[in-house]
Scaffold this motif. Structure first.
Motif, PDB file in Angstrom:
ATOM      1  N   GLY A   3      43.094  24.209  43.953  1.00  0.00           N
ATOM      2  CA  GLY A   3      42.294  25.380  44.317  1.00  0.00           C
ATOM      3  C   GLY A   3      42.155  25.452  45.816  1.00  0.00           C
ATOM      4  N   GLU A 113      41.947  33.200  34.719  1.00  0.00           N
ATOM      5  CA  GLU A 113      41.788  31.763  34.424  1.00  0.00           C
ATOM      6  C   GLU A 113      42.326  31.374  33.054  1.00  0.00           C
ATOM      7  OE1 GLU A 113      38.174  29.359  36.194  1.00  0.00           O
ATOM      8  OE2 GLU A 113      37.537  31.291  35.381  1.00  0.00           O
ATOM      9  N   ALA A 143      43.548  29.669  41.975  1.00  0.00           N
ATOM     10  CA  ALA A 143      44.767  28.855  42.079  1.00  0.00           C
ATOM     11  C   ALA A 143      45.556  29.166  43.339  1.00  0.00           C
ATOM     12  CB  ALA A 143      45.644  29.095  40.855  1.00  0.00           C
TER      13      ALA A 143
END
Ligand code: F6R
Length: 640
Positions: A3, A113, A143
């Motif tokens: 992340g 997600e 991401a």
């Protein structure tokens, strides 16, 4: 994938090509084929997402489209390829990154997600940091570093809250769009909606292709022209949902939207290389046809010029006391050429401005100032913002554009379309010549409306213009010597270009072509200006390309140019001279001589630019560059 914190750099995407498809064909084939036709819009990365049987799968790769197609080939032989094999709905993206290095992580599509939604984006979401911060505080994991991913997560959230039914994804998209600031085209698919692609448009291009039992979305009709020539133009702030049989367009507030259907009058072969090594060479060769098409039907029997779509009255045009041409790059050079003709024919002062500078210097504008916005793509953000500024100041805007239904003509008060056909090579060639022709027609139109030219005078100029395709054809047919010269110049470090009068913008254009394709230092100068400074660049053997004005008619220009040639030659320059057939005076000064046919002075750029286009293309090719996709560039510059 790791992340990213908000403090890290974010990468947004400027121009990009996007494609959406739903129908009965294997979606990955249609989408990748569409991306091939859009790769000129960006080639930093590419990706696709396909939906089938309640599943969604995505693949993306940094670099050119071939990296993605290789990955897809490898996947096809493995168990992972099932969704790609079966899916008849999908989206695809080819990226031109505006900020930061492109990589796999930042390539589109971006997924929600839970992987239920895939989303692609062209443009910049200006308030993304704020939106991302709020999502992260709610625990959403990011991401990538892109603004686009914010929209993917927001869409997932709004989808969960939207009423069930076939409009659910569109409603979620509308809710997202109402939260976004900036310029964007978004396309999305959801794994539970195997026959739906939803798109949204604000300030970035998006057009719908209407097929039979299949429909398409793309940033440019070239993406679907092999399947259908029927298209639907979308307006600003609209959301579209396509299924194989339906196209439903709404405004961001959910109300039904007005759309306009149009027929594309060129076919898929127009966007193929047709045996040429490069699109650029093909497009250079198409110039005679492009000019002839741009002139066709534009003159009535009584010598009146006809524009395409004019919402300006003759009374308004008679009041015009100033013309601004606003454009970028090559289109700007076409404006510089047109200034000579428009001023000469209309006696109205003409200023030519770089669109990116125009609105920041507070130009004096009003209802009597005609702004002519010139653009091949019709989507150049600098030009769009300049035209909006002009309209805010009540100045009428006339567009010269090559792309039907694009933003610039849509927002203008009058339009004259260049009929160059699709221009795929990043370096503009046929668009340039047709922009000059179109601007000349506008000049003649103004002259006529204002009563400074009679019908027979206008017809005489149009007849001269009608001779140009044959002259351009002749230059193209004898361009072999230019190729040989290119071989001899390929290792030089710098090339200077000189011109006078309309030859000056030609010199600027020749230098721009060489810079963008060959990555060589190149400058264009007004020949008379050289001795005021730039002549110090000349060393023994420095190549200097000169376009020599015709010795007929305005021979004073010719004679002045001959003395400029002598000045640089005396400093050791290697002279590459482009001169009219029969101009013997220049022969003794030429290290290389390129001949062009005689045409009237104001029309000379339509002929003398052509060898410069070939020269840049051939030098770039000899240096081993990708002529159609030069580094760091994209065809359509949809960011400021
Ligand atoms: C150079 C080139 C660019 C464009 C410029 C404006 O070969 O193609 O300089 O002319 O980006 O683009 P349009 O005409 O689409 O507004």
């Amino acid at each position: 994938m790791p992340g990213c914190s908000r403090a890290q750099l974010h990468y947004a995407d400027g121009m990009c090509g996007i494609v959406g498809y739903t129908g009965r064909q294997r979606a990955v084939d249609v989408v990748v084929d569409g991306l091939k036709r859009l790769e000129y819009r960006g080639y930093d990365s590419a990706g696709v997402a396909i939906v089938a049987d309640g599943k969604l799968d995505a693949q993306k790769r940094a670099g050119k489209l071939t990296n993605l197609t290789e990955a897809l080939k490898a996947q096809a032989t493995s168990a992972d390829g099932a969704v790609f094999e079966a899916g008849t709905t999908g989206i695809g993206h080819t990226r031109w990154a505006t900020h930061g290095a492109p990589n796999d992580l930042n390539a589109h599509p971006h997924l929600s997600e839970d992987g239920s939604i895939a989303l692609i984006h062209n443009g910049i979401i200006e308030n993304f940091a704020q939106l991302r911060g709020a999502l992260e505080r709610d625990g959403v994991f990011f991401a990538s570093e892109t603004d686009t991913e914010t929209a993917a997560h927001l869409l997932a959230r709004e989808y969960a809250n939207a009423p069930e039914g076939q409009d659910r994804l569109s409603e979620a998209m509308r809710r997202v769009c109402r939260q976004l600031e900036g310029a964007f085209t978004l396309l999305a698919v959801h794994r539970d909606e195997p026959q739906t692609v939803v798109g949204a448009r604000r300030n970035s291009p998006l057009v719908v292709g209407r097929g039979e039992g299949e429909n398409f979305l793309a940033s440019d009709v070239a993406a679907f022209i092999a399947h259908t020539r029927e298209a639907v133009e979308l307006g600003q702030d609209q959301v579209v949902r396509i299924s194989p049989t339906d196209i439903v367009v709404t405004n961001f507030d959910g109300t039904p939207a007005q759309t306009r259907e149009f027929h594309i009058d060129w076919d898929a072969s127009a966007a193929e290389k047709d045996g040429y090594d490069y699109f650029m060479l093909k497009e250079i060769a198409e110039q005679p046809r492009a000019i002839a098409d741009t002139l066709r039907g534009r003159l009535t029997g009584t010598g009146e010029v006809v524009l395409d779509d004019v919402h300006l009255t003759p009374a308004q045009l008679r009041e015009i006391d100033k013309v601004f041409v606003i454009a970028c790059g090559t289109a700007y050079h076409s404006g510089l050429v047109a200034k000579y003709a428009i001023e000469h024919w209309t006696r109205i002062p003409v200023e030519v401005e770089l669109a990116s500078e125009f609105r920041y210097r507070d130009p004096v504008l009003g209802p009597k100032t005609l702004c002519i916005a010139v653009s091949q793509s019709g989507e150049t953000m600098d030009t769009i913002m300049a035209l909006r500024h002009a309209k805010e100041q009540n100045a009428p805007v006339l567009a010269i554009c090559n792309t039907i239904g694009s933003t610039i003509p849509r927002e203008s008060d009058a339009v004259l379309y260049t009929r160059a056909g699709p221009e795929v090579a990043v370096a503009s060639t046929k668009a340039f010549l047709t922009q000059i022709v179109a601007a000349y027609l506008v000049g003649l139109y103004l002259a006529q409306v204002r009563g400074v030219k009679f019908g027979d005078e206008v017809s005489a100029v149009v007849r001269e213009l009608e001779e140009i395709p044959a002259a351009v054809q002749q230059v193209i047919e004898v361009s072999e010597p230019v190729r040989e010269i290119a071989q001899r110049l390929k290792d030089d470090k710098q090339i200077l270009f000189l011109g006078r009068h309309v030859g000056y913008p030609v010199a600027l254009e020749g230098a721009l072509k060489l810079k963008e394709l060959a990555y060589m230092h190149a400058e264009g100068f007004a020949a008379g200006e050289l001795k005021h400074g730039p002549i110090s660049l000349i060393e023994e053997g420095s190549p200097v390309v000169v376009t020599v004005p015709s010795p007929k008619g305005r021979s004073v220009l010719h004679d002045k140019m001959v003395s400029n040639i002598q000045e640089v030659r005396a400093r050791g320059a290697k002279m590459i001279i482009i001169a009219e057939e029969g101009d013997d005076v220049v022969e003794e000064y030429a290290d290389e001589l390129i001949r062009v046919p005689h045409v009237p002075t104001l029309l000379a750029p339509l002929v003398t630019t052509v060898p410069l286009q070939v020269l840049a293309c051939e030098i770039a090719s000899a240096r081993g560059h990708d002529v159609d996709q030069p580094r760091n560039l994209a065809k359509s510059v949809t960011v400021e």
